[in-house]
Write a protein that holds these residues in place. Sequence first.
Motif, PDB file in Angstrom:
ATOM      1  N   THR A 243      -4.042   4.329  16.063  1.00 16.94           N
ATOM      2  CA  THR A 243      -3.135   3.400  16.736  1.00 16.94           C
ATOM      3  C   THR A 243      -3.933   2.280  17.386  1.00 16.94           C
ATOM      4  O   THR A 243      -5.020   2.496  17.914  1.00 16.94           O
ATOM      5  N   GLU A 245      -3.654  -0.186  20.463  1.00 21.51           N
ATOM      6  CA  GLU A 245      -2.951  -0.382  21.725  1.00 21.51           C
ATOM      7  C   GLU A 245      -3.056  -1.849  22.138  1.00 21.51           C
ATOM      8  O   GLU A 245      -4.144  -2.393  22.191  1.00 21.51           O
ATOM      9  N   VAL A 266       1.032  -0.010  19.096  1.00 25.31           N
ATOM     10  CA  VAL A 266       1.699   0.320  20.357  1.00 25.31           C
ATOM     11  C   VAL A 266       1.500  -0.881  21.278  1.00 25.31           C
ATOM     12  O   VAL A 266       0.481  -0.965  21.983  1.00 25.31           O
ATOM     13  N   GLY A 311       5.205   1.712  17.725  1.00 20.52           N
ATOM     14  CA  GLY A 311       5.494   2.797  18.652  1.00 20.52           C
ATOM     15  C   GLY A 311       5.685   2.262  20.053  1.00 20.52           C
ATOM     16  O   GLY A 311       5.175   1.198  20.411  1.00 20.52           O
ATOM     17  N   GLY A 313       5.107   2.410  23.987  1.00 19.35           N
ATOM     18  CA  GLY A 313       4.250   2.887  25.073  1.00 19.35           C
ATOM     19  C   GLY A 313       4.359   1.924  26.235  1.00 19.35           C
ATOM     20  O   GLY A 313       4.283   0.708  26.044  1.00 19.35           O
ATOM     21  N   ALA A 351       6.961   7.595  17.261  1.00 15.68           N
ATOM     22  CA  ALA A 351       6.040   8.078  18.292  1.00 15.68           C
ATOM     23  C   ALA A 351       5.524   9.474  17.951  1.00 15.68           C
ATOM     24  O   ALA A 351       4.342   9.774  18.157  1.00 15.68           O
TER      25      ALA A 351
END
Length: 403
Positions: A243, A245, A266, A311, A313, A351
């Motif tokens: 992933t 971020e 994310v 996703g 977050g 997720a």
Amino acid sequence: MAANYVIHDVAIFDGERLLDGRHTVVIDAGRIADILPAGAVPASLLGEARSSGRLVAGDGRTLLPGLIDLHVHLTWSAGADPVATLALETPEQTLLRSVGHGLAQRDAGITTVRDLGSPHDLAIRLAEAVAAGWVPGPRIVASGRTLIMTGGHDPFWGLMVDGPAEALKGVRTQLFAGAQVIKVSATGGVYGRAAGEAVDDVELLPEELAIITQQAHRRGVKVAAHAIGEEGITNCLDAGVDTIEHGHFLTREQARRMADAGTILVPTLFVYQQVAGAAGVPEYASAKARAIVERHREAVAIARDAGVRIGAGSDAGSPGTPHPSLVEEIECLVGAGLPPTEALAAATSIAAEALGLEGEIGRVRAGLAADLILVEGDPTTSVAALRHVTHVWQSGRLTVRPM
């Protein structure tokens, strides 16, 4: 059929779409045992559930998978300067406060969180305590300390590594500590250091990221990469992280690579809006956030156009970003162009894939763990319905119910 709970006559968002009609869900032994059309439920099943006090009537509500927040920091206070708060506390005080943050997440219908950075590996210890039943809270997938270069992003909980040998030692250290995910800092960031850190600084080098990712994957553990700048994102994709971020400066070519590789973005939109404008946040952080917040929304559009899975977050615990903040993040995703069903999937089925738990949670499907929430209204038309959670089940246990 004996059942722990029968949730009768509800609409269902199954993690991907709103199912046609109304349904009844049977929970048994901690799992979703059956999903039936509401009009085809045996009277004996309803009667038994009613007499035992285990029948939950839908009453116009919607059943969803328990929500999943892919980016939290349970040890952070969500005040204007959480790093300063950490410096005033003992590790024991921080851990106790983190228990309360976890409860707040669970009570809002967030049954799983991924904690991506904590001092002293405290989130790993809290994850173990929740799993053992010592304290209540959501399922926690924790990295503990993050792997950073010397002087890199988030030094207050970073394990500093320089060169492939130290990177190898670092990832093995965190795996031995019980990390269920490895967090790396590939670029600088917005908050954490008043000087000496730009958002597009390249931090961990390609060879360091490569050996960390290789070793984590050999142990079946995923890697999450803090990566804001373009070069840092490329380094992460070359290493094969799972992933990305934040990803503010994602390019179209990088997005195509992510879509092809199955790498999940994310974005954590909400926290950067908060850092840019919340009262009391250190000015160095606010100024950096203001400079990149619009590019952030563009990155989400680029990712979605390329078919990148997104996703949800929230970065809860960060400045101005309370525990919980996942609904606000889902609303930001809708504001950035995702239809409500896609934004809901970002916090459920996608997720779960980001965690490697798609065979356990993230969908309303027979055989999966009964991590479920019941909300007033229809979140597929307005995600604000997620603010009205009436029931929460964790592995079939009803942990939140109307007073």
